[in-house]
Design a protein around this motif. Structure first.
Motif, PDB file in Angstrom:
ATOM      1  N   GLN A   1       0.795  -1.223   0.000  1.00  0.00           N
ATOM      2  CA  GLN A   1       0.000   0.000   0.000  1.00  0.00           C
ATOM      3  C   GLN A   1       0.835   1.284   0.000  1.00  0.00           C
ATOM      4  O   GLN A   1       0.464   2.262  -0.643  1.00  0.00           O
ATOM      5  CB  GLN A   1      -0.938  -0.025   1.202  1.00  0.00           C
ATOM      6  CG  GLN A   1      -1.925   1.092   1.259  1.00  0.00           C
ATOM      7  CD  GLN A   1      -2.827   0.989   2.470  1.00  0.00           C
ATOM      8  OE1 GLN A   1      -2.527   0.282   3.422  1.00  0.00           O
ATOM      9  NE2 GLN A   1      -3.931   1.686   2.444  1.00  0.00           N
ATOM     10  N   LEU A   2       1.946   1.328   0.732  1.00  0.00           N
ATOM     11  CA  LEU A   2       2.760   2.542   0.832  1.00  0.00           C
ATOM     12  C   LEU A   2       4.109   2.399   0.116  1.00  0.00           C
ATOM     13  O   LEU A   2       5.034   3.157   0.396  1.00  0.00           O
ATOM     14  CB  LEU A   2       2.979   2.904   2.303  1.00  0.00           C
ATOM     15  CG  LEU A   2       1.725   3.218   3.119  1.00  0.00           C
ATOM     16  CD1 LEU A   2       2.076   3.493   4.572  1.00  0.00           C
ATOM     17  CD2 LEU A   2       0.956   4.386   2.517  1.00  0.00           C
ATOM     18  N   GLU A   3       4.211   1.456  -0.788  1.00  0.00           N
ATOM     19  CA  GLU A   3       5.453   1.168  -1.497  1.00  0.00           C
ATOM     20  C   GLU A   3       6.088   2.435  -2.054  1.00  0.00           C
ATOM     21  O   GLU A   3       5.460   3.182  -2.810  1.00  0.00           O
ATOM     22  CB  GLU A   3       5.180   0.193  -2.643  1.00  0.00           C
ATOM     23  CG  GLU A   3       6.435  -0.406  -3.240  1.00  0.00           C
ATOM     24  CD  GLU A   3       7.026  -1.481  -2.364  1.00  0.00           C
ATOM     25  OE1 GLU A   3       8.255  -1.524  -2.256  1.00  0.00           O
ATOM     26  OE2 GLU A   3       6.254  -2.267  -1.783  1.00  0.00           O
ATOM     27  N   GLY A   4       7.335   2.693  -1.632  1.00  0.00           N
ATOM     28  CA  GLY A   4       8.090   3.823  -2.148  1.00  0.00           C
ATOM     29  C   GLY A   4       7.738   5.171  -1.568  1.00  0.00           C
ATOM     30  O   GLY A   4       8.374   6.173  -1.897  1.00  0.00           O
ATOM     31  N   ARG A   5       6.754   5.227  -0.717  1.00  0.00           N
ATOM     32  CA  ARG A   5       6.386   6.506  -0.079  1.00  0.00           C
ATOM     33  C   ARG A   5       7.360   6.793   1.054  1.00  0.00           C
ATOM     34  O   ARG A   5       7.790   5.886   1.772  1.00  0.00           O
ATOM     35  CB  ARG A   5       4.968   6.470   0.482  1.00  0.00           C
ATOM     36  CG  ARG A   5       3.910   6.157  -0.526  1.00  0.00           C
ATOM     37  CD  ARG A   5       3.694   7.311  -1.442  1.00  0.00           C
ATOM     38  NE  ARG A   5       2.589   7.022  -2.343  1.00  0.00           N
ATOM     39  CZ  ARG A   5       2.331   7.725  -3.395  1.00  0.00           C
ATOM     40  NH1 ARG A   5       3.066   8.764  -3.698  1.00  0.00           N
ATOM     41  NH2 ARG A   5       1.330   7.406  -4.176  1.00  0.00           N
ATOM     42  N   VAL A   6       7.681   8.057   1.235  1.00  0.00           N
ATOM     43  CA  VAL A   6       8.595   8.470   2.296  1.00  0.00           C
ATOM     44  C   VAL A   6       7.771   9.034   3.447  1.00  0.00           C
ATOM     45  O   VAL A   6       6.998   9.978   3.266  1.00  0.00           O
ATOM     46  CB  VAL A   6       9.603   9.523   1.801  1.00  0.00           C
ATOM     47  CG1 VAL A   6      10.528   9.952   2.932  1.00  0.00           C
ATOM     48  CG2 VAL A   6      10.395   8.982   0.607  1.00  0.00           C
ATOM     49  N   ALA A   7       7.945   8.426   4.621  1.00  0.00           N
ATOM     50  CA  ALA A   7       7.164   8.822   5.796  1.00  0.00           C
ATOM     51  C   ALA A   7       8.074   9.315   6.911  1.00  0.00           C
ATOM     52  O   ALA A   7       9.046   8.641   7.270  1.00  0.00           O
ATOM     53  CB  ALA A   7       6.347   7.637   6.302  1.00  0.00           C
ATOM     54  N   ILE A   8       7.742  10.465   7.454  1.00  0.00           N
ATOM     55  CA  ILE A   8       8.393  10.984   8.658  1.00  0.00           C
ATOM     56  C   ILE A   8       7.436  10.750   9.813  1.00  0.00           C
ATOM     57  O   ILE A   8       6.262  11.128   9.742  1.00  0.00           O
ATOM     58  CB  ILE A   8       8.685  12.499   8.549  1.00  0.00           C
ATOM     59  CG1 ILE A   8       9.653  12.786   7.398  1.00  0.00           C
ATOM     60  CG2 ILE A   8       9.221  13.035   9.875  1.00  0.00           C
ATOM     61  CD1 ILE A   8       9.832  14.275   7.119  1.00  0.00           C
TER      62      ILE A   8
END
Length: 152
Positions: free
Chosen positions: A3-10
């Motif tokens: 679902q969050l593949e490759g997304r950058v999360a802080i």
């Protein structure tokens, strides 16, 4: 694909509790995670736990009450993973973490200012710093966590 593949999360306040659980969950769903906490040891432990679920994660220590440290946190995400897609404002404190339980009559003004800087100003400041990077990537998501303490 996750679902969050490759997304950058802080994730701020990632050293324990909801912040740690969020960092791990985002990592397990494919996000590249920047786990931030003022407690270096706790933040590093979170990064290891996120990596243990097969995700890329770095710990970046930051005192969210300090604008310069928040700016460095956001820039660390950009330098490390190429941008920002998700900001989870989770860092928070309450007066009992800074002093013994007290009332509004006896609460020290410095304690009040510290609580407002972490729990309120930092949320705005982090969003202000992250949004331009989110726009460059076509948008993003900001999640602002709170506690029942805000209702009391």
């Amino acid at each position: 694909m996750k679902q969050l593949e490759g997304r950058v999360a802080i994730v701020t306040g990632a050293g324990s509790g909801i912040g740690r659980a969020t960092a791990i969950k985002m990592g397990s769903r494919g996000a590249l995670v920047v786990a931030s906490d003022i407690d270096v040891e706790a933040g590093e432990q979170t990064a290891l736990k996120v990596q243990a679920v097969g995700a890329e994660c770095v710990h970046f220590p930051a005192d969210t009450s300090q604008s310069a440290e928040l700016e460095e946190l956001v820039l660390a995400a950009v330098r490390t993973f190429g941008g920002v897609d998700i900001l989870h404002n989770n860092a928070g404190i309450h007066e009992t973490s800074l002093t013994s339980r007290t009332s509004c009559e006896t609460l020290d003004e410095d304690v009040w200012d510290r609580i407002m800087a972490v729990n309120l100003k930092a949320v705005w400041q982090a969003a202000r710093l992250a949004v331009p990077h989110m726009r460059k990537r076509g948008g993003g998501a900001i999640i602002n966590a709170g506690s029942t303490g805000g209702l009391v």
